[in-house]
Design an enzyme around this catalytic site. Structure first.
Site, short mmCIF file in Angstrom:
data_model
loop_
_atom_site.label_atom_id
_atom_site.label_comp_id
_atom_site.label_asym_id
_atom_site.label_seq_id
_atom_site.Cartn_x
_atom_site.Cartn_y
_atom_site.Cartn_z
N HIS A 156 0.82 -1.22 0.00
CA HIS A 156 0.00 0.00 0.00
C HIS A 156 0.85 1.26 0.00
O HIS A 156 0.37 2.34 0.34
CB HIS A 156 -0.95 0.00 1.20
CG HIS A 156 -1.99 -1.08 1.13
ND1 HIS A 156 -2.60 -1.62 2.24
CD2 HIS A 156 -2.50 -1.73 0.06
CE1 HIS A 156 -3.46 -2.54 1.84
NE2 HIS A 156 -3.41 -2.64 0.53
N CYS A 221 4.66 22.53 -5.80
CA CYS A 221 5.78 21.64 -6.09
C CYS A 221 6.87 22.44 -6.81
O CYS A 221 6.61 23.01 -7.87
CB CYS A 221 5.30 20.48 -6.97
SG CYS A 221 6.66 19.53 -7.67
ZN LIG Z 1 5.58 18.40 -9.42
#
Ligand SMILES: [Zn+2]
Length: 361
Positions: A156, A221
């Site tokens: 998982h 990000c």
């Molecule tokens: Zn990214």
């Protein structure tokens, strides 16, 4: 979208089929089962209970929190404002809960299993846990990263990595630092060391604090930014409800079963299908199967499974001494592993644990 949270059949919970066995008898059974070697092991949340990480289910096989409402895969990746709100709630809770999982230590069962891996008795380990504690225990033997990759499969995924929606991977510690920098107020709160209830997936309950997650900032990000794209949709590198296991992991888990002579299951109720199908695969291939688990499991009504209702922490060290002693395979690393590992008393309060990482099928 139909997404169901896995549950054990009611009839099984009302009429448990297995009785607890005496310790010495259990040690003999497991020793005899492991002695021929080439065993694949599947572990679940029960293995990490002695490390102070909550099990999903209690002795009666029921979720400890009947009102638990997990977040689903499609909610976490939802691009709308609603999705943004889901992510703020998820990441705030997870930000506060992660440190207790990061700081958890392997217990005696993790080290006993690592000794059997190190000695080659268990060449393949498949875990449903996302806490990284099997890795931590095995690292005492200083195996090469290639060997670890070969011998350990996280069915998982893991809590210790985060992936943005474009696939950029970052270490969880680094991601926690990003969250701290973007949310100094919450960092101050975390630094007070206020005790919070943590679930096995590193999620905590915060509602009772009267706190709002609306102002929680999820950073973008940086790799996406370098690629001239704004993106703050991230997900821990684990399998959520409503999400499928990757083809690679699925195939690899089947191969692990095929390449072994027998299957051992420890600390899992096999409520999630991803694990249950491994048992079915082993039985279809005629492999002997032994299960060590406290309380009812989905395997209890399955023919061909020998089940021992006992805590692994009560028997595994002795099992290792018996199995490896006969082989003369107790070296200094094994000795060290057999004297390592914590054993914390179980967390028994009843309002807050349930699975978060599970696939449907
Ligand atoms: Zn990214």
């Amino acid at each position: 979208m139909r997404v169901s949270v896995p549950n054990l059949p009611k009839s099984l919970l009302l009429n448990p089929l297995t009785k607890q066995v005496p310790v010495s008898k259990a040690i003999d059974s497991v020793t005899a089962f492991l002695a021929p070697g080439n065993v694949t092991l599947v572990t679940g949340a029960g293995v990490s209970v002695d490390s102070g990480i909550r099990a999903y289910r209690g002795r009666d096989g029921l979720y400890m929190n009947p009102n638990y409402k997990p977040i689903f895969y499609h909610e976490l990746l939802d691009e709308t404002e609603k999705g943004q709100s889901f992510r703020q709630r998820y990441w705030l809770r997870s930000y506060l809960g992660y440190p207790s999982v990061r700081e958890a230590l392997p217990n005696t069962t993790h080290y006993a299993i690592a000794a059997l891996q190190h000695a080659g008795v268990i060449p393949r380990l498949i875990t449903q846990n996302v806490d990284g504690l099997h890795h931590a225990a095995l690292s005492m033997a200083h195996p090469s990263p290639v060997m670890v990759e070969k011998s350990l499969l996280e069915l998982h995924g893991t809590l210790h990595r985060v992936r943005c929606k474009h696939g950029h991977l970052v270490d969880r510690t680094v991601f926690q630092d990003w969250l701290s920098s973007a949310n100094p107020k919450w960092k101050d709160f975390a630094d007070t060391g206020t005790e919070l209830r943590t679930n096995p997936d590193g999620d905590v309950a915060i509602e009772h604090l009267g706190a709002s997650y609306n102002d929680f900032v999820i950073p973008e990000c940086p790799t996406c930014l370098q690629e001239n794209r704004h993106n703050n949709v991230h997900k821990p590198d684990l399998v959520f409800f409503g999400e499928s296991i990757s083809e690679y992991v699925k195939n690899r888990s089947y191969l692990d079963i095929e390449n072994s002579d027998r299957l051992l299951l420890i600390g899992t109720t096999l409520a999630t299908y991803s694990a249950f199908r491994l048992l079915k695969h082993a039985l279809a291939l005629g492999k002997p199967v032994l299960m060590i688990n406290v309380g009812p499991s989905r395997a209890d009504v399955v023919e061909g499974v020998h089940k021992l209702d006992i805590a692994s922490g009560d028997i595994m060290r002795d099992v290792v001494r018996n199995v490896l002693g006969h082989r003369g395979a107790i070296d200094s690393t094994v000795e060290k592993m057999l004297s390592s590992g914590i054993r914390r008393p179980p967390l028994t309060d009843d309002d807050g644990s349930a699975p978060r990482n599970a696939d449907e099928d």
